[in-house]
Motif scaffolding. Sequence first.
Motif, short mmCIF file in Angstrom:
data_model
loop_
_atom_site.label_atom_id
_atom_site.label_comp_id
_atom_site.label_asym_id
_atom_site.label_seq_id
_atom_site.Cartn_x
_atom_site.Cartn_y
_atom_site.Cartn_z
N ASP A 75 48.19 45.12 102.21
CA ASP A 75 49.55 45.58 101.92
C ASP A 75 50.53 44.71 102.69
OD1 ASP A 75 48.45 47.61 100.38
OD2 ASP A 75 48.50 49.07 102.01
N PHE A 76 51.58 44.24 102.03
CA PHE A 76 52.46 43.26 102.65
C PHE A 76 53.78 43.14 101.92
CE2 PHE A 76 49.81 41.17 99.52
CZ PHE A 76 50.73 40.46 98.75
N ILE A 77 54.71 42.48 102.60
CA ILE A 77 55.93 41.97 101.99
C ILE A 77 55.90 40.47 102.19
CG2 ILE A 77 58.45 41.95 102.02
CD1 ILE A 77 58.32 44.75 103.32
N LEU A 95 48.46 36.69 94.43
CA LEU A 95 48.32 37.72 95.44
C LEU A 95 47.05 38.52 95.17
CD1 LEU A 95 49.66 40.73 94.13
CD2 LEU A 95 51.52 39.07 94.08
N ARG A 96 46.45 38.96 96.26
CA ARG A 96 45.18 39.70 96.21
C ARG A 96 44.17 39.01 95.29
NH1 ARG A 96 46.53 46.15 96.21
NH2 ARG A 96 47.58 46.26 98.23
N SER A 97 43.99 37.72 95.49
CA SER A 97 43.08 36.92 94.67
C SER A 97 41.80 36.61 95.43
CB SER A 97 43.76 35.60 94.27
OG SER A 97 44.84 35.86 93.41
N GLY A 98 40.72 36.44 94.68
CA GLY A 98 39.45 36.02 95.24
C GLY A 98 39.31 34.51 95.16
N LEU A 99 38.16 33.99 95.57
CA LEU A 99 37.93 32.55 95.60
C LEU A 99 37.27 32.02 94.34
CD1 LEU A 99 36.74 32.16 99.30
CD2 LEU A 99 39.03 31.83 98.36
N GLU A 100 36.71 32.90 93.53
CA GLU A 100 35.99 32.46 92.33
C GLU A 100 36.97 32.07 91.22
OE1 GLU A 100 32.64 32.15 92.33
OE2 GLU A 100 32.77 32.75 94.42
N GLY A 101 36.53 31.15 90.38
CA GLY A 101 37.31 30.76 89.22
C GLY A 101 37.86 29.35 89.33
N ARG A 145 60.92 37.74 96.71
CA ARG A 145 60.34 38.74 97.60
C ARG A 145 59.36 39.57 96.77
NH1 ARG A 145 62.37 42.06 102.38
NH2 ARG A 145 61.43 44.12 102.15
N ILE A 146 58.13 39.65 97.26
CA ILE A 146 57.09 40.44 96.59
C ILE A 146 56.59 41.48 97.58
CG2 ILE A 146 54.84 40.39 95.45
CD1 ILE A 146 55.36 37.35 94.96
N GLU A 147 56.65 42.74 97.17
CA GLU A 147 56.17 43.84 98.01
C GLU A 147 54.94 44.45 97.35
OE1 GLU A 147 59.36 46.63 98.51
OE2 GLU A 147 60.77 45.10 99.19
N VAL A 148 53.87 44.61 98.13
CA VAL A 148 52.63 45.18 97.60
C VAL A 148 52.12 46.23 98.56
CG1 VAL A 148 50.28 44.69 96.84
CG2 VAL A 148 52.06 42.98 96.48
N ALA A 153 53.51 47.39 93.29
CA ALA A 153 54.11 46.10 93.60
C ALA A 153 55.54 46.09 93.09
CB ALA A 153 53.32 44.96 92.98
N LYS A 154 56.35 45.28 93.74
CA LYS A 154 57.77 45.17 93.39
C LYS A 154 58.18 43.72 93.53
CE LYS A 154 62.30 46.98 94.75
NZ LYS A 154 62.98 47.98 95.59
N LEU A 155 59.00 43.23 92.59
CA LEU A 155 59.49 41.86 92.63
C LEU A 155 61.01 41.84 92.73
CD1 LEU A 155 59.06 38.77 92.31
CD2 LEU A 155 59.35 39.13 89.85
N ILE A 156 61.50 41.03 93.66
CA ILE A 156 62.93 40.80 93.82
C ILE A 156 63.16 39.30 93.81
CG2 ILE A 156 64.93 41.12 95.34
CD1 ILE A 156 63.32 43.54 96.55
N ILE A 157 64.06 38.81 92.96
CA ILE A 157 64.39 37.39 92.92
C ILE A 157 65.88 37.22 93.12
CG2 ILE A 157 64.47 35.30 91.49
CD1 ILE A 157 61.81 35.99 90.36
#
Length: 195
Positions: A75-77, A95-101, A145-148, A153-157
């Motif tokens: 959880d972060f801003i 955000l909140r991504s893994g290493l595969e792919g 700004r991304i809040e999770v 989640a919330k996006l502010i631009i």
Amino acid sequence: MQKYMTMKTAGALALALGLTLGSLTAADGKWVELFNGKDLTGWTGMNGVAAAVVEGNLQIAKGMGWLRFEKEYKDFILELEWRAYDENYDSGIYLRSGLEGKPWPKGGYQVNMRYNMLGGLVRDNKTLVPAEIPKLPINKWHKMRIEVKGKKAKLIINGEDNWTTDLIENEKGFLGIQVENYKFDFRNIRIQELE
């Protein structure tokens, strides 16, 4: 049922209920700089991409992959500033991504920074929250700004609320910047972890 809400719709609902819209949580924690303006300490190029520090900015330009930060977050801003150089620019913030792919993380979430899909929330090329932000000018700094927190989640631009959603399923993962052969600068990249 709709799992996201544009800020226009949310504002009308809040007004009707006599509520105010705010951040997902109070920002009482400590900000940590993820980019020091001097080198790429903490950042790793994935799938053969590279970045550089140019005039104190983190710059991406060539390759097909992503640049990830070394630590996983729950959880972060996240706040950052960016500018694009190409008319038909394309990048994104993972955000909140893994290493595969390959070339990009499978199952991670991306806030799109493509000129005609700006601000959309995407997962594995599937749009979860459509983009509603018009193309922003090139060669000009923009703030994101991304809040999770939890599934929300919330996006502010540029200081404007864009959307909120509760479609975030991954509990934690890596942050990163998509590299797709377009030149971007990033600066003032900082994060605040939430309890």
